[in-house]
Scaffold this motif. Structure first.
Motif, PDB file in Angstrom:
ATOM      1  N   ILE A  34      65.137 -19.944 -83.959  1.00 31.70           N
ATOM      2  CA  ILE A  34      64.350 -19.302 -82.895  1.00 31.70           C
ATOM      3  C   ILE A  34      65.004 -17.990 -82.463  1.00 31.70           C
ATOM      4  CG2 ILE A  34      63.636 -19.493 -80.474  1.00 31.70           C
ATOM      5  CD1 ILE A  34      63.234 -22.519 -81.009  1.00 31.70           C
ATOM      6  N   TYR A  35      66.312 -18.007 -82.270  1.00 33.27           N
ATOM      7  CA  TYR A  35      67.036 -16.796 -81.868  1.00 33.27           C
ATOM      8  C   TYR A  35      66.813 -15.671 -82.890  1.00 33.27           C
ATOM      9  CZ  TYR A  35      69.890 -18.346 -77.855  1.00 33.27           C
ATOM     10  OH  TYR A  35      70.325 -18.737 -76.613  1.00 33.27           O
ATOM     11  N   VAL A  36      66.989 -16.001 -84.171  1.00 32.62           N
ATOM     12  CA  VAL A  36      66.862 -14.993 -85.225  1.00 32.62           C
ATOM     13  C   VAL A  36      65.412 -14.522 -85.342  1.00 32.62           C
ATOM     14  CG1 VAL A  36      67.049 -14.566 -87.714  1.00 32.62           C
ATOM     15  CG2 VAL A  36      68.862 -15.819 -86.520  1.00 32.62           C
ATOM     16  N   ALA A  37      64.471 -15.461 -85.333  1.00 37.50           N
ATOM     17  CA  ALA A  37      63.057 -15.103 -85.433  1.00 37.50           C
ATOM     18  C   ALA A  37      62.637 -14.216 -84.266  1.00 37.50           C
ATOM     19  CB  ALA A  37      62.200 -16.370 -85.470  1.00 37.50           C
ATOM     20  N   ASP A  38      63.114 -14.536 -83.064  1.00 34.71           N
ATOM     21  CA  ASP A  38      62.793 -13.741 -81.876  1.00 34.71           C
ATOM     22  C   ASP A  38      63.227 -12.296 -82.061  1.00 34.71           C
ATOM     23  OD1 ASP A  38      62.237 -13.943 -78.674  1.00 34.71           O
ATOM     24  OD2 ASP A  38      63.919 -12.598 -79.088  1.00 34.71           O
ATOM     25  N   LYS A  39      64.429 -12.110 -82.561  1.00 36.36           N
ATOM     26  CA  LYS A  39      64.940 -10.746 -82.743  1.00 36.36           C
ATOM     27  C   LYS A  39      64.079  -9.962 -83.727  1.00 36.36           C
ATOM     28  CE  LYS A  39      68.581  -8.007 -84.774  1.00 36.36           C
ATOM     29  NZ  LYS A  39      69.920  -7.918 -85.376  1.00 36.36           N
ATOM     30  N   PHE A  40      63.791 -10.556 -84.877  1.00 31.76           N
ATOM     31  CA  PHE A  40      63.081  -9.809 -85.905  1.00 31.76           C
ATOM     32  C   PHE A  40      61.601  -9.633 -85.589  1.00 31.76           C
ATOM     33  CE2 PHE A  40      66.961 -10.836 -88.159  1.00 31.76           C
ATOM     34  CZ  PHE A  40      67.202  -9.622 -88.833  1.00 31.76           C
ATOM     35  N   ILE A  41      61.014 -10.562 -84.864  1.00 31.60           N
ATOM     36  CA  ILE A  41      59.629 -10.377 -84.424  1.00 31.60           C
ATOM     37  C   ILE A  41      59.555  -9.191 -83.461  1.00 31.60           C
ATOM     38  CG2 ILE A  41      57.789 -11.382 -83.017  1.00 31.60           C
ATOM     39  CD1 ILE A  41      58.504 -14.097 -84.284  1.00 31.60           C
ATOM     40  N   VAL A  68      75.539 -17.079 -90.846  1.00 33.36           N
ATOM     41  CA  VAL A  68      74.464 -16.175 -91.272  1.00 33.36           C
ATOM     42  C   VAL A  68      73.538 -15.868 -90.094  1.00 33.36           C
ATOM     43  CG1 VAL A  68      72.386 -15.991 -92.707  1.00 33.36           C
ATOM     44  CG2 VAL A  68      74.533 -16.832 -93.698  1.00 33.36           C
ATOM     45  N   ALA A  69      73.226 -16.886 -89.292  1.00 34.84           N
ATOM     46  CA  ALA A  69      72.382 -16.678 -88.109  1.00 34.84           C
ATOM     47  C   ALA A  69      73.046 -15.688 -87.151  1.00 34.84           C
ATOM     48  CB  ALA A  69      72.132 -18.007 -87.404  1.00 34.84           C
ATOM     49  N   GLY A  70      74.350 -15.864 -86.915  1.00 34.29           N
ATOM     50  CA  GLY A  70      75.080 -14.945 -86.045  1.00 34.29           C
ATOM     51  C   GLY A  70      75.075 -13.533 -86.589  1.00 34.29           C
ATOM     52  N   TYR A  71      75.213 -13.398 -87.909  1.00 33.78           N
ATOM     53  CA  TYR A  71      75.186 -12.071 -88.536  1.00 33.78           C
ATOM     54  C   TYR A  71      73.832 -11.404 -88.335  1.00 33.78           C
ATOM     55  CZ  TYR A  71      75.062  -8.461 -92.131  1.00 33.78           C
ATOM     56  OH  TYR A  71      74.917  -7.262 -92.782  1.00 33.78           O
ATOM     57  N   LEU A  72      72.765 -12.135 -88.581  1.00 34.35           N
ATOM     58  CA  LEU A  72      71.422 -11.574 -88.445  1.00 34.35           C
ATOM     59  C   LEU A  72      71.134 -11.167 -87.000  1.00 34.35           C
ATOM     60  CD1 LEU A  72      69.425 -13.992 -90.781  1.00 34.35           C
ATOM     61  CD2 LEU A  72      70.146 -11.642 -91.265  1.00 34.35           C
ATOM     62  N   LEU A  73      71.713 -11.878 -86.044  1.00 36.68           N
ATOM     63  CA  LEU A  73      71.523 -11.520 -84.636  1.00 36.68           C
ATOM     64  C   LEU A  73      72.268 -10.241 -84.279  1.00 36.68           C
ATOM     65  CD1 LEU A  73      71.849 -15.031 -82.919  1.00 36.68           C
ATOM     66  CD2 LEU A  73      69.790 -13.620 -83.059  1.00 36.68           C
ATOM     67  N   GLY A  74      73.407 -10.008 -84.915  1.00 42.17           N
ATOM     68  CA  GLY A  74      74.236  -8.868 -84.542  1.00 42.17           C
ATOM     69  C   GLY A  74      73.975  -7.601 -85.320  1.00 42.17           C
ATOM     70  N   VAL A  75      73.410  -7.715 -86.506  1.00 42.70           N
ATOM     71  CA  VAL A  75      73.294  -6.564 -87.393  1.00 42.70           C
ATOM     72  C   VAL A  75      72.084  -5.691 -87.049  1.00 42.70           C
ATOM     73  CG1 VAL A  75      71.824  -7.614 -89.171  1.00 42.70           C
ATOM     74  CG2 VAL A  75      73.576  -5.936 -89.816  1.00 42.70           C
ATOM     75  N   GLU A  76      72.225  -4.396 -87.291  1.00 40.48           N
ATOM     76  CA  GLU A  76      71.096  -3.473 -87.131  1.00 40.48           C
ATOM     77  C   GLU A  76      70.359  -3.307 -88.453  1.00 40.48           C
ATOM     78  OE1 GLU A  76      72.322   0.205 -85.407  1.00 40.48           O
ATOM     79  OE2 GLU A  76      73.100  -0.715 -83.575  1.00 40.48           O
ATOM     80  N   THR A  77      71.119  -3.124 -89.527  1.00 39.04           N
ATOM     81  CA  THR A  77      70.549  -3.040 -90.862  1.00 39.04           C
ATOM     82  C   THR A  77      71.270  -4.045 -91.745  1.00 39.04           C
ATOM     83  OG1 THR A  77      70.107  -0.670 -90.592  1.00 39.04           O
ATOM     84  CG2 THR A  77      70.077  -1.561 -92.841  1.00 39.04           C
TER      85      THR A  77
END
Length: 300
Positions: A289-296, A34-43
């Motif tokens: 942290i990786y996922v939060a960084d992207k969405f922030i 799920v973390a990998g998906y959230l990092l790669g997805v645009e929507t």
């Protein structure tokens, strides 16, 4: 009385299902995907996210069930595994095998509905884990290297599910979790050394709880930290973390390194278990942290 017996039986079946699929481990793998998906997805597609979670659980559950079918005679010998469903007699080998086969078919089908590449990597993961890693565990310490390959696939699998592409970004995610596997599983192999020995498993690189193994734990811990910081330098395509997140990941790395150094100095089972727990915290918090960084960055 009859109702109580039925309820007890149902609870037992559920518990055995959780054990044969190693539910806690499977959910941690799903978390990585799920973390990998959230990092790669645009929507975000909640449908794909749900399919990835279900398909991922099926695939990991299948691998674990196959593993327990193959190692049933060895599981009887070890304290940590002798109460599993098969060696304890609560589940037949044929039932466990059917669960493994059905989960494999369903897992590949569900992941294929996302895209063929995701299904392919899922199938490769099962094949390596069951056909290579499992039989090698009783033959060579290199089994940990082989097992690190399917163990590192989930993080990158999520990116592939999101993009239908394999490039430097999922390759980097794979590399991070690949190097992380070594200090994690060598720590487990260290504090469970005596139990693994009963089953004839070779988990430590030197075959002993010695300085040589501790040195290799240190080396791979450093490699894990280095790999985890690479995205901060903007050399991994669309996968990027800000310097602030890089500092946080670096602090996490020092936290992990502290326990690796402690194991090098003390070399006992208690310290190895502390390193194992630290490694679990490390990979979980790193992914957050990786996922939060992207969405922030997106929200700002």
């Amino acid at each position: 009385m009859r109702i109580t017996q039925i309820n007890t039986s149902e609870v037992s079946v559920i518990q055995d299902f959780k054990e044969i699929t190693k539910m806690r481990l499977s959910l941690s793998v799903v978390f990585s995907s799920v973390a990998g998906y959230l990092l790669g997805v645009e929507t975000i597609s909640w449908t794909i996210l749900l399919l990835l979670s279900i398909g991922g659980y099926f695939m990991v559950g299948a691998s674990n069930a196959f593993n327990q079918v193959i190692e049933r005679d060895l599981d009887v010998l070890m304290d940590r595994t002798k109460n599993r469903p098969i060696p304890s007699g609560r589940m037949s080998v044929s039932t466990a095998f059917v669960i493994a086969v059905v989960f494999t078919i369903l897992g590949i089908a569900v992941l294929y509905s996302i895209n063929p590449k995701t299904a392919m990597f899922g199938a490769v993961s099962i094949f390596i884990y069951v056909s290579l890693y499992t039989p090698l565990k009783t033959k060579t310490p290199l089994s940990v290297f082989v097992g690190a390959i399917p163990g590192a696939i989930p993080f990158m699998l999520g990116w592939v599910a999101a993009t239908n592409d394999f490039g430097i970004e999922p390759g980097t995610l794979f590399m991070i979790q690949f190097f992380w596997q070594f200090p994690h599983f060598w720590a487990i192999g260290w504090f469970l050394f005596d139990d693994y020995k009963k089953g004839g498993f070779f988990m430590l690189p030197t075959g002993k709880r010695d300085k040589g193994t501790a040195v290799q734990v240190l080396i791979y811990t450093v490699w894990t930290i280095v790999a985890s910081l690479i995205p901060v330098f903007k050399v991994t395509g669309a996968l990027y973390i800000t310097p602030v997140s890089g500092v946080l990941v670096g602090v996490l790395g020092l936290f992990l390194l502290r326990y690796a150094i402690k194991l090098y100095k003390i070399r006992d089972a208690k310290t190895a278990k502390q390193l194992m727990l630290a490694s679990v915290s490390y990979i979980t918090l790193l992914q957050i942290i990786y996922v939060a960084d992207k969405f922030i960055r997106v929200w700002i």
